[in-house]
Design a protein around this motif. Structure first.
Motif, PDB file in Angstrom:
ATOM      1  N   PHE A 138      12.265  -2.574 -11.867  1.00 38.91           N
ATOM      2  CA  PHE A 138      10.960  -3.136 -11.922  1.00 38.91           C
ATOM      3  C   PHE A 138      10.218  -4.677 -12.526  1.00 38.91           C
ATOM      4  N   SER A 139       9.407  -5.166 -12.813  1.00 35.83           N
ATOM      5  CA  SER A 139       9.897  -6.485 -13.434  1.00 35.83           C
ATOM      6  C   SER A 139       8.682  -6.448 -14.970  1.00 35.83           C
ATOM      7  N   CYS A 140       9.078  -7.373 -15.642  1.00 35.20           N
ATOM      8  CA  CYS A 140       8.145  -7.193 -16.833  1.00 35.20           C
ATOM      9  C   CYS A 140       6.491  -7.047 -16.907  1.00 35.20           C
ATOM     10  N   HIS A 141       6.569  -7.229 -15.669  1.00 33.12           N
ATOM     11  CA  HIS A 141       4.942  -7.860 -14.782  1.00 33.12           C
ATOM     12  C   HIS A 141       4.247  -6.285 -15.166  1.00 33.12           C
ATOM     13  N   CYS A 142       5.133  -5.665 -14.985  1.00 31.61           N
ATOM     14  CA  CYS A 142       4.371  -4.112 -15.161  1.00 31.61           C
ATOM     15  C   CYS A 142       3.620  -4.147 -15.922  1.00 31.61           C
TER      16      CYS A 142
ATOM     17  N   ALA B 238      -3.016  -1.884  -8.539  1.00 35.19           N
ATOM     18  CA  ALA B 238      -2.165  -2.889  -7.468  1.00 35.19           C
ATOM     19  C   ALA B 238      -0.777  -2.687  -7.269  1.00 35.19           C
ATOM     20  N   VAL B 239       0.073  -2.263  -6.568  1.00 37.65           N
ATOM     21  CA  VAL B 239       1.504  -2.808  -6.858  1.00 37.65           C
ATOM     22  C   VAL B 239       2.199  -3.487  -5.903  1.00 37.65           C
ATOM     23  N   PHE B 240       2.330  -4.420  -6.213  1.00 39.95           N
ATOM     24  CA  PHE B 240       2.665  -5.499  -5.561  1.00 39.95           C
ATOM     25  C   PHE B 240       4.327  -5.251  -5.915  1.00 39.95           C
TER      26      PHE B 240
ATOM     27  N   LEU C 194       4.181   5.930  -7.309  1.00 44.40           N
ATOM     28  CA  LEU C 194       3.229   5.789  -6.736  1.00 44.40           C
ATOM     29  C   LEU C 194       4.607   5.111  -5.830  1.00 44.40           C
ATOM     30  N   VAL C 195       4.803   4.627  -6.158  1.00 43.33           N
ATOM     31  CA  VAL C 195       6.521   4.121  -5.662  1.00 43.33           C
ATOM     32  C   VAL C 195       7.530   5.135  -4.541  1.00 43.33           C
ATOM     33  N   ILE C 196       7.445   6.266  -5.611  1.00 41.46           N
ATOM     34  CA  ILE C 196       8.713   7.607  -4.815  1.00 41.46           C
ATOM     35  C   ILE C 196       7.692   8.148  -3.179  1.00 41.46           C
ATOM     36  N   GLY C 197       6.190   7.756  -3.591  1.00 40.89           N
ATOM     37  CA  GLY C 197       5.215   7.795  -2.431  1.00 40.89           C
ATOM     38  C   GLY C 197       5.307   7.122  -1.366  1.00 40.89           C
ATOM     39  N   LEU C 198       5.762   6.269  -1.871  1.00 45.34           N
ATOM     40  CA  LEU C 198       5.484   4.679  -0.590  1.00 45.34           C
ATOM     41  C   LEU C 198       5.808   5.499   0.771  1.00 45.34           C
ATOM     42  N   PRO C 199       6.569   6.050   1.489  1.00 42.93           N
ATOM     43  CA  PRO C 199       7.017   6.332   2.383  1.00 42.93           C
ATOM     44  C   PRO C 199       5.650   6.849   3.365  1.00 42.93           C
ATOM     45  N   VAL C 200       5.042   7.812   2.953  1.00 44.11           N
ATOM     46  CA  VAL C 200       3.360   8.239   2.763  1.00 44.11           C
ATOM     47  C   VAL C 200       2.424   7.488   2.728  1.00 44.11           C
ATOM     48  N   ARG C 201       2.412   6.280   1.797  1.00 48.94           N
ATOM     49  CA  ARG C 201       0.896   5.537   1.665  1.00 48.94           C
ATOM     50  C   ARG C 201       0.881   4.779   1.987  1.00 48.94           C
ATOM     51  N   ARG C 202      -0.076   3.550   2.540  1.00 45.99           N
ATOM     52  CA  ARG C 202      -1.094   3.352   3.127  1.00 45.99           C
ATOM     53  C   ARG C 202      -0.715   1.614   1.966  1.00 45.99           C
ATOM     54  N   ILE C 203       0.374   0.851   2.836  1.00 45.24           N
ATOM     55  CA  ILE C 203       0.898  -0.048   2.577  1.00 45.24           C
ATOM     56  C   ILE C 203       0.231  -1.688   2.639  1.00 45.24           C
ATOM     57  N   THR C 204       0.041  -2.765   2.951  1.00 41.86           N
ATOM     58  CA  THR C 204      -0.858  -3.924   3.249  1.00 41.86           C
ATOM     59  C   THR C 204       0.437  -4.988   3.184  1.00 41.86           C
ATOM     60  N   ILE C 205       0.111  -5.735   4.236  1.00 42.60           N
ATOM     61  CA  ILE C 205       1.142  -7.199   4.226  1.00 42.60           C
ATOM     62  C   ILE C 205      -0.001  -8.508   3.407  1.00 42.60           C
ATOM     63  N   ALA C 206       0.574  -8.293   1.809  1.00 44.27           N
ATOM     64  CA  ALA C 206      -0.238  -9.383   0.773  1.00 44.27           C
ATOM     65  C   ALA C 206       0.257 -10.686   1.343  1.00 44.27           C
TER      66      ALA C 206
END
Length: 195
Positions: free
Chosen positions: A55-59, A139-141, A104-116
């Motif tokens: 994780f970045s300090c930007h969080c 939003a999580v980038f 949110l990160v743990i749930g990434l396998p079942v989440r909608r992910i957009t190509i930013a």
């Protein structure tokens, strides 16, 4: 195809606690929820891969440009420095990271992910939340890359996480979606996922 599953595993010792405790206007901030963690997954290459999440300090901080105050009016205990950059501590980002980011990160396998941004292999997932009674888009980038020091390990770097004040842009709404499994596979193979 079976569901894509991840299993948490031991985080390598060299990636222990990333951020120490902070004080914001005299209030202690515990950043242990942003400690790196790792998971294993089968990407179909005949062996499991480890994914290290950083994780970045930007969080939990924002840029000086996003603060309405002139820099000289920002108290020293509101400024965070990691040795590379200085940013302003942000109570909203901190609270949302504590409440939402890990799940949110743990749930990434079942989440909608957009190509930013396909040029930099930058991805985005969002959660609609109600903060202080108002509808908001959190939003999580993140980006994924091969770990240059360890074979069969990928690095998933959460670059930033914050509320989008105007929601998703038209481009973000129309951008192609990808699964975490396809993102990880493309990274292993050195492919770019096109938006």
């Amino acid at each position: 195809m079976p569901a894509f599953e991840i299993s948490l595993c031991e985080t390598p010792a060299e990636f222990g606690q990333r951020f120490g405790p902070l004080n914001y206007r005299g209030e202690p901030w515990d950043l242990s929820h942003l400690d790196p963690f790792a998971f294993r997954c089968d990407l179909g290459f005949g062996r499991e891969h480890t994914v290290l999440v950083l994780f970045s300090c930007h969080c939990f901080t924002r840029s000086f440009a996003w603060d309405v105050r002139p820099r000289h009016h920002i108290a020293n205990d509101e400024i965070f420095s990691d040795g590379r950059e200085e940013r302003v501590l942000c109570p909203d980002r901190y609270e949302l990271s504590r409440r939402l980011l890990g799940e949110l990160v743990i749930g990434l396998p079942v989440r909608r992910i957009t190509i930013a941004d396909e040029r930099r292999a930058n991805f985005l997932t969002v959660e609609t939340t109600t903060g202080s009674g108002e509808h908001a888009v959190y939003a999580v980038f993140f980006m994924v890359e091969k770990d240059k020091s360890r074979k069969h390990r990928l690095l998933l770097r959460v670059q930033s996480a914050y509320t989008l004040s105007h929601g998703l842009t038209k481009r973000q709404k129309a951008a192609k979606k990808a699964s975490l499994r396809s993102i990880l596979r493309a990274t292993v193979e050195g492919r770019t996922i096109r938006a």
